[in-house]
Design a protein around this motif. Structure first.
Motif, PDB file in Angstrom:
ATOM      1  N   TRP A 130     -62.244  57.790  -6.902  1.00 24.88           N
ATOM      2  CA  TRP A 130     -61.829  57.630  -5.511  1.00 24.88           C
ATOM      3  C   TRP A 130     -62.977  57.154  -4.628  1.00 24.88           C
ATOM      4  CZ3 TRP A 130     -57.122  58.333  -2.945  1.00 24.88           C
ATOM      5  CH2 TRP A 130     -56.048  58.679  -3.761  1.00 24.88           C
ATOM      6  N   SER A 131     -64.194  57.577  -4.932  1.00 25.95           N
ATOM      7  CA  SER A 131     -65.339  57.183  -4.101  1.00 25.95           C
ATOM      8  C   SER A 131     -65.639  55.689  -4.228  1.00 25.95           C
ATOM      9  CB  SER A 131     -66.578  57.991  -4.487  1.00 25.95           C
ATOM     10  OG  SER A 131     -66.953  57.724  -5.831  1.00 25.95           O
ATOM     11  N   GLY A 132     -65.133  55.049  -5.297  1.00 27.50           N
ATOM     12  CA  GLY A 132     -65.403  53.631  -5.508  1.00 27.50           C
ATOM     13  C   GLY A 132     -64.306  52.711  -5.005  1.00 27.50           C
ATOM     14  N   ILE A 133     -63.251  53.258  -4.413  1.00 28.04           N
ATOM     15  CA  ILE A 133     -62.149  52.430  -3.925  1.00 28.04           C
ATOM     16  C   ILE A 133     -62.594  51.625  -2.696  1.00 28.04           C
ATOM     17  CG2 ILE A 133     -59.835  52.466  -2.890  1.00 28.04           C
ATOM     18  CD1 ILE A 133     -59.221  54.931  -4.552  1.00 28.04           C
ATOM     19  N   THR A 134     -62.304  50.342  -2.717  1.00 26.36           N
ATOM     20  CA  THR A 134     -62.628  49.471  -1.578  1.00 26.36           C
ATOM     21  C   THR A 134     -61.382  48.689  -1.157  1.00 26.36           C
ATOM     22  OG1 THR A 134     -63.346  47.691  -3.078  1.00 26.36           O
ATOM     23  CG2 THR A 134     -65.039  49.218  -2.297  1.00 26.36           C
ATOM     24  N   GLU A 135     -61.354  48.302   0.113  1.00 26.38           N
ATOM     25  CA  GLU A 135     -60.222  47.543   0.646  1.00 26.38           C
ATOM     26  C   GLU A 135     -60.730  46.379   1.491  1.00 26.38           C
ATOM     27  OE1 GLU A 135     -56.870  49.873   2.272  1.00 26.38           O
ATOM     28  OE2 GLU A 135     -58.047  51.678   1.821  1.00 26.38           O
ATOM     29  N   ASP A 136     -59.961  45.290   1.466  1.00 31.10           N
ATOM     30  CA  ASP A 136     -60.198  44.195   2.393  1.00 31.10           C
ATOM     31  C   ASP A 136     -58.849  43.725   2.914  1.00 31.10           C
ATOM     32  OD1 ASP A 136     -59.040  42.498   0.460  1.00 31.10           O
ATOM     33  OD2 ASP A 136     -60.989  42.039  -0.428  1.00 31.10           O
ATOM     34  N   ALA A 137     -58.818  42.594   3.562  1.00 32.25           N
ATOM     35  CA  ALA A 137     -57.579  42.129   4.194  1.00 32.25           C
ATOM     36  C   ALA A 137     -56.488  41.810   3.174  1.00 32.25           C
ATOM     37  CB  ALA A 137     -57.868  40.905   5.053  1.00 32.25           C
ATOM     38  N   GLU A 138     -56.868  41.487   1.947  1.00 30.27           N
ATOM     39  CA  GLU A 138     -55.883  41.036   0.969  1.00 30.27           C
ATOM     40  C   GLU A 138     -55.654  42.001  -0.189  1.00 30.27           C
ATOM     41  OE1 GLU A 138     -57.071  37.241  -0.424  1.00 30.27           O
ATOM     42  OE2 GLU A 138     -56.709  36.222   1.495  1.00 30.27           O
ATOM     43  N   HIS A 139     -56.697  42.763  -0.569  1.00 29.71           N
ATOM     44  CA  HIS A 139     -56.572  43.570  -1.779  1.00 29.71           C
ATOM     45  C   HIS A 139     -57.151  44.968  -1.614  1.00 29.71           C
ATOM     46  CE1 HIS A 139     -56.705  39.354  -3.440  1.00 29.71           C
ATOM     47  NE2 HIS A 139     -55.601  39.822  -4.002  1.00 29.71           N
ATOM     48  N   VAL A 140     -56.708  45.846  -2.490  1.00 32.55           N
ATOM     49  CA  VAL A 140     -57.291  47.169  -2.687  1.00 32.55           C
ATOM     50  C   VAL A 140     -57.865  47.197  -4.095  1.00 32.55           C
ATOM     51  CG1 VAL A 140     -56.876  49.651  -2.793  1.00 32.55           C
ATOM     52  CG2 VAL A 140     -55.597  48.249  -1.175  1.00 32.55           C
ATOM     53  N   MET A 141     -59.129  47.594  -4.239  1.00 39.83           N
ATOM     54  CA  MET A 141     -59.802  47.648  -5.537  1.00 39.83           C
ATOM     55  C   MET A 141     -59.984  49.116  -5.944  1.00 39.83           C
ATOM     56  SD  MET A 141     -60.329  44.460  -6.401  1.00 39.83           S
ATOM     57  CE  MET A 141     -61.599  44.564  -7.639  1.00 39.83           C
ATOM     58  N   ILE A 142     -59.448  49.471  -7.104  1.00 41.29           N
ATOM     59  CA  ILE A 142     -59.454  50.858  -7.556  1.00 41.29           C
ATOM     60  C   ILE A 142     -60.134  50.941  -8.925  1.00 41.29           C
ATOM     61  CG2 ILE A 142     -58.026  52.854  -8.110  1.00 41.29           C
ATOM     62  CD1 ILE A 142     -55.810  51.478  -6.381  1.00 41.29           C
ATOM     63  N   PRO A 143     -61.329  51.519  -9.022  1.00 42.00           N
ATOM     64  CA  PRO A 143     -61.993  51.668 -10.324  1.00 42.00           C
ATOM     65  C   PRO A 143     -61.552  52.945 -11.044  1.00 42.00           C
ATOM     66  CG  PRO A 143     -63.476  52.350  -8.578  1.00 42.00           C
ATOM     67  CD  PRO A 143     -62.191  51.939  -7.908  1.00 42.00           C
ATOM     68  N   GLY A 144     -61.637  52.904 -12.359  1.00 43.93           N
ATOM     69  CA  GLY A 144     -61.289  54.079 -13.149  1.00 43.93           C
ATOM     70  C   GLY A 144     -61.763  53.917 -14.579  1.00 43.93           C
ATOM     71  N   ARG A 145     -61.491  54.935 -15.385  1.00 42.49           N
ATOM     72  CA  ARG A 145     -61.890  54.895 -16.793  1.00 42.49           C
ATOM     73  C   ARG A 145     -60.996  55.819 -17.612  1.00 42.49           C
ATOM     74  NH1 ARG A 145     -65.906  57.966 -14.142  1.00 42.49           N
ATOM     75  NH2 ARG A 145     -66.144  60.111 -14.962  1.00 42.49           N
ATOM     76  N   VAL A 146     -60.886  55.492 -18.902  1.00 35.80           N
ATOM     77  CA  VAL A 146     -60.078  56.299 -19.806  1.00 35.80           C
ATOM     78  C   VAL A 146     -60.650  56.145 -21.213  1.00 35.80           C
ATOM     79  CG1 VAL A 146     -58.434  54.398 -20.197  1.00 35.80           C
ATOM     80  CG2 VAL A 146     -57.723  56.767 -20.619  1.00 35.80           C
ATOM     81  N   PRO A 147     -60.771  57.229 -21.995  1.00 40.41           N
ATOM     82  CA  PRO A 147     -61.338  57.116 -23.346  1.00 40.41           C
ATOM     83  C   PRO A 147     -60.375  56.409 -24.300  1.00 40.41           C
ATOM     84  CG  PRO A 147     -60.634  59.365 -22.923  1.00 40.41           C
ATOM     85  CD  PRO A 147     -60.502  58.642 -21.622  1.00 40.41           C
ATOM     86  N   LEU A 148     -60.935  55.690 -25.259  1.00 38.29           N
ATOM     87  CA  LEU A 148     -60.145  55.070 -26.319  1.00 38.29           C
ATOM     88  C   LEU A 148     -60.192  55.993 -27.534  1.00 38.29           C
ATOM     89  CD1 LEU A 148     -61.237  51.319 -26.044  1.00 38.29           C
ATOM     90  CD2 LEU A 148     -59.209  52.425 -25.073  1.00 38.29           C
ATOM     91  N   LEU A 149     -59.028  56.433 -27.987  1.00 38.89           N
ATOM     92  CA  LEU A 149     -58.982  57.458 -29.022  1.00 38.89           C
ATOM     93  C   LEU A 149     -58.474  56.951 -30.368  1.00 38.89           C
ATOM     94  CD1 LEU A 149     -57.530  60.371 -26.857  1.00 38.89           C
ATOM     95  CD2 LEU A 149     -59.918  59.897 -27.395  1.00 38.89           C
ATOM     96  N   THR A 150     -57.917  55.741 -30.413  1.00 37.78           N
ATOM     97  CA  THR A 150     -57.385  55.217 -31.670  1.00 37.78           C
ATOM     98  C   THR A 150     -57.734  53.740 -31.820  1.00 37.78           C
ATOM     99  OG1 THR A 150     -55.260  54.528 -30.721  1.00 37.78           O
ATOM    100  CG2 THR A 150     -55.431  56.801 -31.511  1.00 37.78           C
ATOM    101  N   HIS A 151     -57.543  53.239 -33.038  1.00 35.86           N
ATOM    102  CA  HIS A 151     -57.731  51.823 -33.330  1.00 35.86           C
ATOM    103  C   HIS A 151     -56.392  51.092 -33.186  1.00 35.86           C
ATOM    104  CE1 HIS A 151     -61.383  53.479 -35.163  1.00 35.86           C
ATOM    105  NE2 HIS A 151     -61.893  52.266 -35.080  1.00 35.86           N
TER     106      HIS A 151
END
Length: 243
Positions: free
Chosen positions: A154-175
């Motif tokens: 949430w601390s990395g979310i940014t907004e401008d006139a056209e877009h909202v940028m939302i960063p995140g992450r998730v672990p990869l657990l399988t091939h």
């Protein structure tokens, strides 16, 4: 007196079975990637695995007490030792075999990896000022099944006139060769969209640590098409993590 001995051995073995079943169930549900959502994994452990462990302990303890005919304290401890040995052996087998044959999480330089992403949404989708786990949700799907919710920064979310940028992450657990993200903002029907990660290999390597090109959503959660002005986009990379 023999009935009392049988009952006591069965109860002690059932107690041991419940403890073993808890740890084996906790391990197996993690190995099977049972979702944490709404307590699914915890309920599987407590309401399926533990009762099965208690039932198994009662059966094994009763059988051991009946088969060991030796009387006195020596007979009691012999029957109890055999029943506990059988329970431990069964728990080891149930936990060991799936571990050997299961799909292990991919690694880079002997480290587990996570998928880092940036979700880009049209500015019309409003983001609350305070963190809210229900306002923004991103789930990783593998082989068309939901496997895990992503952490939203949430601390990395940014907004401008056209877009909202939302960063995140998730672990990869399988091939898995078939991965996608389901991104949802708010409760609008058009705000839940699938984005396929077609270029993400089953076993990511160091070449995948760079940001990908932007990938656009092509369908909503109900599989209906999305117009260009409403589409989400995502770019991603993989990153080694310590676990």
């Amino acid at each position: 007196m023999r009935i009392v001995r049988t009952l006591l051995i069965a109860l002690l073995t059932a107690f041991a079975g419940s403890i073993l079943a808890f740890f084996v169930g906790d391990y197996l549900t993690k190995l099977a990637h049972v979702p944490e959502m709404e307590g699914q994994r915890a309920m599987t452990v407590f309401f399926l695995c533990v009762p099965l462990g208690i039932l198994a302990g009662l059966i094994v303890g009763t059988a051991a007490s009946i088969m060991i005919r030796r009387r006195g304290p020596a007979g009691f401890f012999t029957a109890q030792a055999w029943s506990l040995l059988i329970m431990c052996g069964t728990a080891g087998f149930l936990g060991g075999v799936p571990c050997l044959v299961s799909d292990k999480p991919p690694k880079i330089d002997d480290k587990h990896v996570e998928l880092q992403f940036e979700l880009r949404a049209p500015a019309r989708f409003k983001i609350p000022e305070q963190p809210d786990g229900y306002s923004i949700r991103v789930s990783l799907y593998t082989d068309n099944q939901q496997s895990r919710f992503a952490f939203i920064d949430w601390s990395g979310i940014t907004e401008d006139a056209e877009h909202v940028m939302i960063p995140g992450r998730v672990p990869l657990l399988t091939h898995s060769k078939n991965r996608s993200l389901l991104a949802s903002i708010g409760n609008e029907p058009i705000a839940s969209q699938f984005i396929e990660l077609k270029n993400l290999p089953a076993a990511p390597g160091k070449q995948d640590e760079s940001w990908s090109d932007w990938i656009f959503a092509v369908e909503r959660a109900d599989l209906s098409p999305i117009s260009g002005s409403e589409r989400f986009a995502i770019r991603y990379r993989v990153h080694p993590i310590e676990r």
